[in-house]
Write a protein that holds these residues in place. Structure first.
Motif, PDB file in Angstrom:
ATOM      1  N   LYS A   1       0.833  -1.199   0.000  1.00  0.00           N
ATOM      2  CA  LYS A   1       0.000   0.000   0.000  1.00  0.00           C
ATOM      3  C   LYS A   1       0.870   1.253   0.000  1.00  0.00           C
ATOM      4  CE  LYS A   1      -3.541   2.488   2.622  1.00  0.00           C
ATOM      5  NZ  LYS A   1      -4.410   2.495   3.819  1.00  0.00           N
ATOM      6  N   ARG A   2       1.922   1.250   0.810  1.00  0.00           N
ATOM      7  CA  ARG A   2       2.826   2.406   0.859  1.00  0.00           C
ATOM      8  C   ARG A   2       3.457   2.674  -0.505  1.00  0.00           C
ATOM      9  NH1 ARG A   2       8.387   1.340   3.606  1.00  0.00           N
ATOM     10  NH2 ARG A   2       8.492   0.215   1.610  1.00  0.00           N
ATOM     11  N   ASP A   3       3.905   1.612  -1.178  1.00  0.00           N
ATOM     12  CA  ASP A   3       4.542   1.781  -2.493  1.00  0.00           C
ATOM     13  C   ASP A   3       3.552   2.315  -3.523  1.00  0.00           C
ATOM     14  OD1 ASP A   3       6.814   0.812  -1.318  1.00  0.00           O
ATOM     15  OD2 ASP A   3       6.603  -1.229  -2.110  1.00  0.00           O
ATOM     16  N   GLU A   4       2.317   1.801  -3.469  1.00  0.00           N
ATOM     17  CA  GLU A   4       1.307   2.265  -4.422  1.00  0.00           C
ATOM     18  C   GLU A   4       0.907   3.712  -4.126  1.00  0.00           C
ATOM     19  OE1 GLU A   4      -0.985   1.916  -7.793  1.00  0.00           O
ATOM     20  OE2 GLU A   4       0.479   0.503  -6.973  1.00  0.00           O
ATOM     21  N   LEU A   5       0.800   4.045  -2.841  1.00  0.00           N
ATOM     22  CA  LEU A   5       0.501   5.427  -2.472  1.00  0.00           C
ATOM     23  C   LEU A   5       1.612   6.370  -2.937  1.00  0.00           C
ATOM     24  CD1 LEU A   5      -0.944   5.119   1.152  1.00  0.00           C
ATOM     25  CD2 LEU A   5      -2.105   6.152  -0.801  1.00  0.00           C
ATOM     26  N   MET A   6       2.857   5.945  -2.780  1.00  0.00           N
ATOM     27  CA  MET A   6       3.975   6.770  -3.216  1.00  0.00           C
ATOM     28  C   MET A   6       3.936   6.986  -4.727  1.00  0.00           C
ATOM     29  SD  MET A   6       6.646   8.517  -2.557  1.00  0.00           S
ATOM     30  CE  MET A   6       7.085   8.120  -0.866  1.00  0.00           C
ATOM     31  N   LYS A   7       3.614   5.926  -5.466  1.00  0.00           N
ATOM     32  CA  LYS A   7       3.518   6.045  -6.920  1.00  0.00           C
ATOM     33  C   LYS A   7       2.422   7.040  -7.306  1.00  0.00           C
ATOM     34  CE  LYS A   7       2.423   3.304 -11.033  1.00  0.00           C
ATOM     35  NZ  LYS A   7       2.021   1.964 -11.531  1.00  0.00           N
ATOM     36  N   ASN A   8       1.229   6.890  -6.695  1.00  0.00           N
ATOM     37  CA  ASN A   8       0.125   7.810  -6.994  1.00  0.00           C
ATOM     38  C   ASN A   8       0.459   9.237  -6.571  1.00  0.00           C
ATOM     39  OD1 ASN A   8      -1.445   5.752  -8.014  1.00  0.00           O
ATOM     40  ND2 ASN A   8      -2.528   5.375  -6.115  1.00  0.00           N
ATOM     41  N   PHE A   9       1.118   9.367  -5.414  1.00  0.00           N
ATOM     42  CA  PHE A   9       1.468  10.694  -4.915  1.00  0.00           C
ATOM     43  C   PHE A   9       2.434  11.410  -5.855  1.00  0.00           C
ATOM     44  CE2 PHE A   9       4.344  13.397  -2.434  1.00  0.00           C
ATOM     45  CZ  PHE A   9       3.439  14.288  -1.909  1.00  0.00           C
ATOM     46  N   LEU A  10       3.445  10.691  -6.334  1.00  0.00           N
ATOM     47  CA  LEU A  10       4.427  11.314  -7.230  1.00  0.00           C
ATOM     48  C   LEU A  10       3.789  11.721  -8.563  1.00  0.00           C
ATOM     49  CD1 LEU A  10       7.539   9.033  -6.593  1.00  0.00           C
ATOM     50  CD2 LEU A  10       7.132  11.362  -5.768  1.00  0.00           C
ATOM     51  N   GLU A  11       2.932  10.836  -9.092  1.00  0.00           N
ATOM     52  CA  GLU A  11       2.238  11.183 -10.340  1.00  0.00           C
ATOM     53  C   GLU A  11       1.339  12.399 -10.130  1.00  0.00           C
ATOM     54  OE1 GLU A  11       0.132   7.700 -11.506  1.00  0.00           O
ATOM     55  OE2 GLU A  11       1.922   6.632 -12.194  1.00  0.00           O
ATOM     56  N   LEU A  12       0.630  12.419  -9.018  1.00  0.00           N
ATOM     57  CA  LEU A  12      -0.269  13.536  -8.722  1.00  0.00           C
ATOM     58  C   LEU A  12       0.523  14.825  -8.495  1.00  0.00           C
ATOM     59  CD1 LEU A  12      -3.184  14.447  -8.178  1.00  0.00           C
ATOM     60  CD2 LEU A  12      -2.843  13.840  -5.788  1.00  0.00           C
ATOM     61  N   ALA A  13       1.669  14.715  -7.825  1.00  0.00           N
ATOM     62  CA  ALA A  13       2.493  15.907  -7.572  1.00  0.00           C
ATOM     63  C   ALA A  13       2.988  16.507  -8.889  1.00  0.00           C
ATOM     64  CB  ALA A  13       3.664  15.545  -6.669  1.00  0.00           C
ATOM     65  N   ARG A  14       3.390  15.642  -9.820  1.00  0.00           N
ATOM     66  CA  ARG A  14       3.829  16.144 -11.138  1.00  0.00           C
ATOM     67  C   ARG A  14       2.677  16.816 -11.884  1.00  0.00           C
ATOM     68  NH1 ARG A  14       7.189  11.402 -11.071  1.00  0.00           N
ATOM     69  NH2 ARG A  14       5.513  10.154 -11.978  1.00  0.00           N
ATOM     70  N   GLU A  15       1.503  16.176 -11.876  1.00  0.00           N
ATOM     71  CA  GLU A  15       0.338  16.745 -12.538  1.00  0.00           C
ATOM     72  C   GLU A  15      -0.079  18.051 -11.863  1.00  0.00           C
ATOM     73  OE1 GLU A  15      -2.978  17.264 -15.025  1.00  0.00           O
ATOM     74  OE2 GLU A  15      -1.147  16.069 -15.215  1.00  0.00           O
ATOM     75  N   ASN A  16      -0.006  18.069 -10.550  1.00  0.00           N
ATOM     76  CA  ASN A  16      -0.360  19.256  -9.798  1.00  0.00           C
ATOM     77  C   ASN A  16       0.575  20.424 -10.136  1.00  0.00           C
ATOM     78  OD1 ASN A  16      -1.819  20.729  -7.911  1.00  0.00           O
ATOM     79  ND2 ASN A  16      -0.472  20.164  -6.231  1.00  0.00           N
ATOM     80  N   GLY A  17       1.872  20.122 -10.245  1.00  0.00           N
ATOM     81  CA  GLY A  17       2.834  21.160 -10.595  1.00  0.00           C
ATOM     82  C   GLY A  17       2.601  21.717 -11.986  1.00  0.00           C
ATOM     83  N   ARG A  18       2.303  20.812 -12.926  1.00  0.00           N
ATOM     84  CA  ARG A  18       2.035  21.266 -14.301  1.00  0.00           C
ATOM     85  C   ARG A  18       0.789  22.135 -14.354  1.00  0.00           C
ATOM     86  NH1 ARG A  18      -1.393  20.392 -17.958  1.00  0.00           N
ATOM     87  NH2 ARG A  18      -2.470  18.839 -16.681  1.00  0.00           N
TER      88      ARG A  18
ATOM     89  N   LYS B   1      -6.949  18.841  -6.806  1.00  0.00           N
ATOM     90  CA  LYS B   1      -5.667  18.136  -6.813  1.00  0.00           C
ATOM     91  C   LYS B   1      -4.793  18.548  -5.633  1.00  0.00           C
ATOM     92  CE  LYS B   1      -5.041  16.591 -11.569  1.00  0.00           C
ATOM     93  NZ  LYS B   1      -6.466  16.415 -11.780  1.00  0.00           N
ATOM     94  N   GLU B   2      -4.874  19.815  -5.236  1.00  0.00           N
ATOM     95  CA  GLU B   2      -4.129  20.250  -4.053  1.00  0.00           C
ATOM     96  C   GLU B   2      -4.609  19.497  -2.816  1.00  0.00           C
ATOM     97  OE1 GLU B   2      -1.680  22.341  -3.557  1.00  0.00           O
ATOM     98  OE2 GLU B   2      -1.509  23.588  -5.341  1.00  0.00           O
ATOM     99  N   LYS B   3      -5.924  19.398  -2.655  1.00  0.00           N
ATOM    100  CA  LYS B   3      -6.481  18.687  -1.508  1.00  0.00           C
ATOM    101  C   LYS B   3      -6.155  17.195  -1.589  1.00  0.00           C
ATOM    102  CE  LYS B   3      -8.884  18.455   2.273  1.00  0.00           C
ATOM    103  NZ  LYS B   3      -8.380  19.046   3.518  1.00  0.00           N
ATOM    104  N   GLU B   4      -6.257  16.632  -2.787  1.00  0.00           N
ATOM    105  CA  GLU B   4      -5.933  15.220  -2.970  1.00  0.00           C
ATOM    106  C   GLU B   4      -4.477  14.950  -2.615  1.00  0.00           C
ATOM    107  OE1 GLU B   4      -5.943  11.920  -6.606  1.00  0.00           O
ATOM    108  OE2 GLU B   4      -7.080  13.784  -6.797  1.00  0.00           O
ATOM    109  N   THR B   5      -3.594  15.849  -3.030  1.00  0.00           N
ATOM    110  CA  THR B   5      -2.173  15.696  -2.710  1.00  0.00           C
ATOM    111  C   THR B   5      -1.948  15.714  -1.204  1.00  0.00           C
ATOM    112  OG1 THR B   5      -1.567  16.804  -4.788  1.00  0.00           O
ATOM    113  CG2 THR B   5       0.127  16.653  -3.094  1.00  0.00           C
ATOM    114  N   ALA B   6      -2.602  16.645  -0.511  1.00  0.00           N
ATOM    115  CA  ALA B   6      -2.443  16.744   0.945  1.00  0.00           C
ATOM    116  C   ALA B   6      -2.977  15.490   1.643  1.00  0.00           C
ATOM    117  CB  ALA B   6      -3.170  17.985   1.456  1.00  0.00           C
ATOM    118  N   LEU B   7      -4.127  14.976   1.192  1.00  0.00           N
ATOM    119  CA  LEU B   7      -4.705  13.789   1.817  1.00  0.00           C
ATOM    120  C   LEU B   7      -3.847  12.556   1.570  1.00  0.00           C
ATOM    121  CD1 LEU B   7      -8.488  14.359   0.973  1.00  0.00           C
ATOM    122  CD2 LEU B   7      -7.408  14.516   3.221  1.00  0.00           C
ATOM    123  N   LEU B   8      -3.333  12.410   0.336  1.00  0.00           N
ATOM    124  CA  LEU B   8      -2.465  11.270   0.032  1.00  0.00           C
ATOM    125  C   LEU B   8      -1.156  11.355   0.819  1.00  0.00           C
ATOM    126  CD1 LEU B   8      -2.843  10.640  -3.821  1.00  0.00           C
ATOM    127  CD2 LEU B   8      -3.788   9.328  -1.923  1.00  0.00           C
TER     128      LEU B   8
END
Length: 230
Positions: free
Chosen positions: A34-51, A151-158
């Motif tokens: 779960k931690r690895d999958e959360l990290m993967k989703n978090f990194l993808e979301l962080a990149r999308e959020n930055g863009r 996406k900001e809220k999703e990033t914070a929750l993840l």
């Protein structure tokens, strides 16, 4: 370093601890996945959020620029009068979706006016084209702003769930599992020691019984010899 649990070294306790260790090991693997999958989703979301944030900031800069130019061209009274009564409104609906057992918000909206392009609350005779462009760009930007907010809220929750999962993984990996393994090893050694002690005592009892049997036989033989001699 994890400390041994303070328990009675019995076979029943040993069986119970082995079951707990098996459950903890399985839970540790699931939590790591779960931690690895959360990290993967978090990194993808962080990149999308930055863009998306860069796009929003770029669009907002254009909106501010047009408002600034319009403010310079138009009088303050005309500007305030033109924007005093908005013609278009929105109704915001907040839903949610589940990502790795985390409920994240989903924003949707609809305009209050039937025609979503009907956004100008003024006539075009006294206003500048820059004001028109600013309002039009701001209307186009509104969905992106909602998406960015979600996406900001999703990033914070993840991020919060990732940190909580990481702490649980570490607690299992560095505290609970080593503690269970150490306690199981201790109980096993204690039981083996007790068993060796019991075997030693049994051997001593056997030797004593054998010695007594030999003594009894010898006495019996001596008595038989004496009777025979008489």
């Amino acid at each position: 370093m994890a400390e041994r649990m303070n328990v009675n070294p019995t076979r029943m306790m040993l069986t119970s601890l082995k079951k707990r260790l098996k459950t903890a090991t399985r839970g540790h693997k699931l939590m790591k996945d779960k931690r690895d999958e959360l990290m993967k989703n978090f990194l993808e979301l962080a990149r999308e959020n930055g863009r998306l944030r860069q796009e929003v900031e770029k669009s907002l800069a254009k909106v501010y620029k047009n408002f600034t130019v319009a403010s310079a061209i138009m009088s303050q009274e005309v500007m305030e009068e033109s924007l005093m009564f908005p013609k278009q409104g929105v109704i915001l609906d907040v839903g949610n979706k589940n990502i790795m057992s985390v409920d994240v918000p989903v924003f949707t909206f609809k305009t209050t006016a039937e025609d979503p392009t009907n956004i100008f609350p003024y006539g075009f005779a006294r206003t500048s084209g820059e004001l028109d462009n600013a309002i039009s760009e701001l209307a186009d930007l509104f969905p992106m702003l909602l998406d960015l907010a979600a996406k900001e809220k999703e990033t914070a929750l993840l991020a919060a769930e990732l940190e909580k999962t990481r702490r649980r993984v570490n607690a299992l990996e560095y505290v609970m599992i080593p503690q269970l393994e150490m306690t199981i090893k201790y109980i096993t050694m204690k039981l083996d020691e007790n068993e060796r002690g019991n075997q030693t005592r049994l051997m001593k009892v056997k030797d004593m019984m054998l010695k007594e049997a030999i003594e009894e036989k010898r006495e019996h033989d001596e008595e038989a010899i004496e009777r025979f001699a008489e």
